[in-house]
Design a protein around this motif. Structure first.
Motif, mmCIF file in Angstrom:
data_model
loop_
_atom_site.group_PDB
_atom_site.id
_atom_site.type_symbol
_atom_site.label_atom_id
_atom_site.label_comp_id
_atom_site.label_asym_id
_atom_site.label_seq_id
_atom_site.Cartn_x
_atom_site.Cartn_y
_atom_site.Cartn_z
ATOM 1 N N GLU A 131 0.837 -1.200 0.000
ATOM 2 C CA GLU A 131 0.000 0.000 0.000
ATOM 3 C C GLU A 131 0.874 1.253 0.000
ATOM 4 O O GLU A 131 1.978 1.250 0.542
ATOM 5 C CB GLU A 131 -0.896 0.015 1.239
ATOM 6 N N GLY A 132 0.370 2.307 -0.596
ATOM 7 C CA GLY A 132 1.074 3.574 -0.560
ATOM 8 C C GLY A 132 0.855 4.397 -1.805
ATOM 9 O O GLY A 132 0.228 3.947 -2.768
ATOM 10 N N ASP A 133 1.410 5.603 -1.775
ATOM 11 C CA ASP A 133 1.280 6.512 -2.910
ATOM 12 C C ASP A 133 2.633 6.988 -3.423
ATOM 13 O O ASP A 133 2.712 7.911 -4.227
ATOM 14 C CB ASP A 133 0.399 7.705 -2.545
ATOM 15 N N HIS A 134 3.717 6.347 -2.908
ATOM 16 C CA HIS A 134 5.065 6.671 -3.380
ATOM 17 C C HIS A 134 6.018 5.552 -2.961
ATOM 18 O O HIS A 134 5.695 4.763 -2.074
ATOM 19 C CB HIS A 134 5.555 8.001 -2.789
ATOM 20 N N VAL A 135 7.148 5.483 -3.642
ATOM 21 C CA VAL A 135 8.220 4.598 -3.200
ATOM 22 C C VAL A 135 9.371 5.481 -2.744
ATOM 23 O O VAL A 135 9.613 6.553 -3.310
ATOM 24 C CB VAL A 135 8.686 3.602 -4.285
ATOM 25 N N ALA A 188 11.473 10.382 -2.389
ATOM 26 C CA ALA A 188 10.087 9.915 -2.499
ATOM 27 C C ALA A 188 9.628 10.101 -3.944
ATOM 28 O O ALA A 188 9.542 11.226 -4.441
ATOM 29 C CB ALA A 188 9.187 10.682 -1.551
ATOM 30 N N ARG A 191 1.770 2.689 -5.614
ATOM 31 C CA ARG A 191 2.016 1.750 -4.522
ATOM 32 C C ARG A 191 3.259 2.195 -3.768
ATOM 33 O O ARG A 191 4.023 3.020 -4.230
ATOM 34 C CB ARG A 191 2.235 0.338 -5.065
ATOM 35 N N GLY A 192 3.451 1.614 -2.599
ATOM 36 C CA GLY A 192 4.664 1.844 -1.823
ATOM 37 C C GLY A 192 5.445 0.548 -1.742
ATOM 38 O O GLY A 192 5.065 -0.451 -2.341
ATOM 39 N N ALA A 224 6.812 -2.424 0.804
ATOM 40 C CA ALA A 224 6.493 -3.015 2.103
ATOM 41 C C ALA A 224 7.775 -3.462 2.786
ATOM 42 O O ALA A 224 8.677 -4.017 2.147
ATOM 43 C CB ALA A 224 5.563 -4.210 1.913
ATOM 44 N N ASP A 239 11.457 1.655 6.637
ATOM 45 C CA ASP A 239 10.846 2.440 5.561
ATOM 46 C C ASP A 239 10.967 1.759 4.200
ATOM 47 O O ASP A 239 10.511 2.282 3.203
ATOM 48 C CB ASP A 239 11.415 3.864 5.525
ATOM 49 N N ASP A 293 9.346 0.917 10.956
ATOM 50 C CA ASP A 293 9.211 2.179 10.224
ATOM 51 C C ASP A 293 10.456 3.074 10.323
ATOM 52 O O ASP A 293 10.374 4.283 10.088
ATOM 53 C CB ASP A 293 7.975 2.960 10.694
#
Length: 159
Positions: free
Chosen positions: A16-20, A26, A31-32, A34, A38, A72
């Motif tokens: 899940e996510g909006d950036h790698v 960033a 997607r991000g 996992a 981080d 994290d």
């Protein structure tokens, strides 16, 4: 002068996510990555390369993924630790070469910023750090866009 070379390899799946986050940059993406920390696969590979050159194991030995302290965590902490261990042993980074392996996102527009981040952290000039990318021609997990892999080589020299 003593010269040492180490390599590092890391893989993270997309989640899940909006950036790698790659080498501290960033990159907008649908997607991000996992991971317990981080999931900065680029910095993890570079960190492992330094540990390898020092013959000191891998990132998991120094920062166990089951340890809640590293949940994290900012991967720059891992790289700084490896660099501090190198300095304590009388070594400094001479060169870092990192290859990110993925079909997407596109790395080239961000490679200079990534290399700049690594150079700044390592205390070297930008011309001593290479960040580049390749695909696997749609083969394997990276080809299926399931994640990103990274391989790094670090050269250290005694001071």
């Amino acid at each position: 002068m003593e010269i040492r070379v180490g390599n590092g390899f890391d893989v993270h799946a997309f989640g899940e996510g909006d950036h790698v986050l790659l080498c501290g940059v960033a990159i907008p993406y649908d997607r991000g990555l996992a991971g317990h920390s981080d999931a900065d696969v680029g910095l993890h590979a570079v960190t492992d390369a330094i540990f390898g050159a020092l013959a000191m194991g891998d990132i998991g030995r120094h920062f166990p993924p089951g340890d809640a302290r590293w949940k994290d965590a900012d991967s720059r902490v891992f790289l700084k630790h490896a660099l501090n261990l190198a300095a304590e042993r009388g070594f400094r980074v001479m060169n870092v070469d990192l290859t990110l392996i993925c079909e997407s996102p596109k790395i080239a527009p961000h490679a200079a910023a990534m290399a700049g981040n690594i150079a700044q952290l390592a205390g070297v000039t930008r011309d001593r750090v290479s960040v580049k990318a390749t695909t696997t021609e749609r083969l394997g997990f990276t080809g299926r866009r399931e994640g990103i892999a990274a391989i790094a080589t670090a050269t250290l020299a005694s001071e």
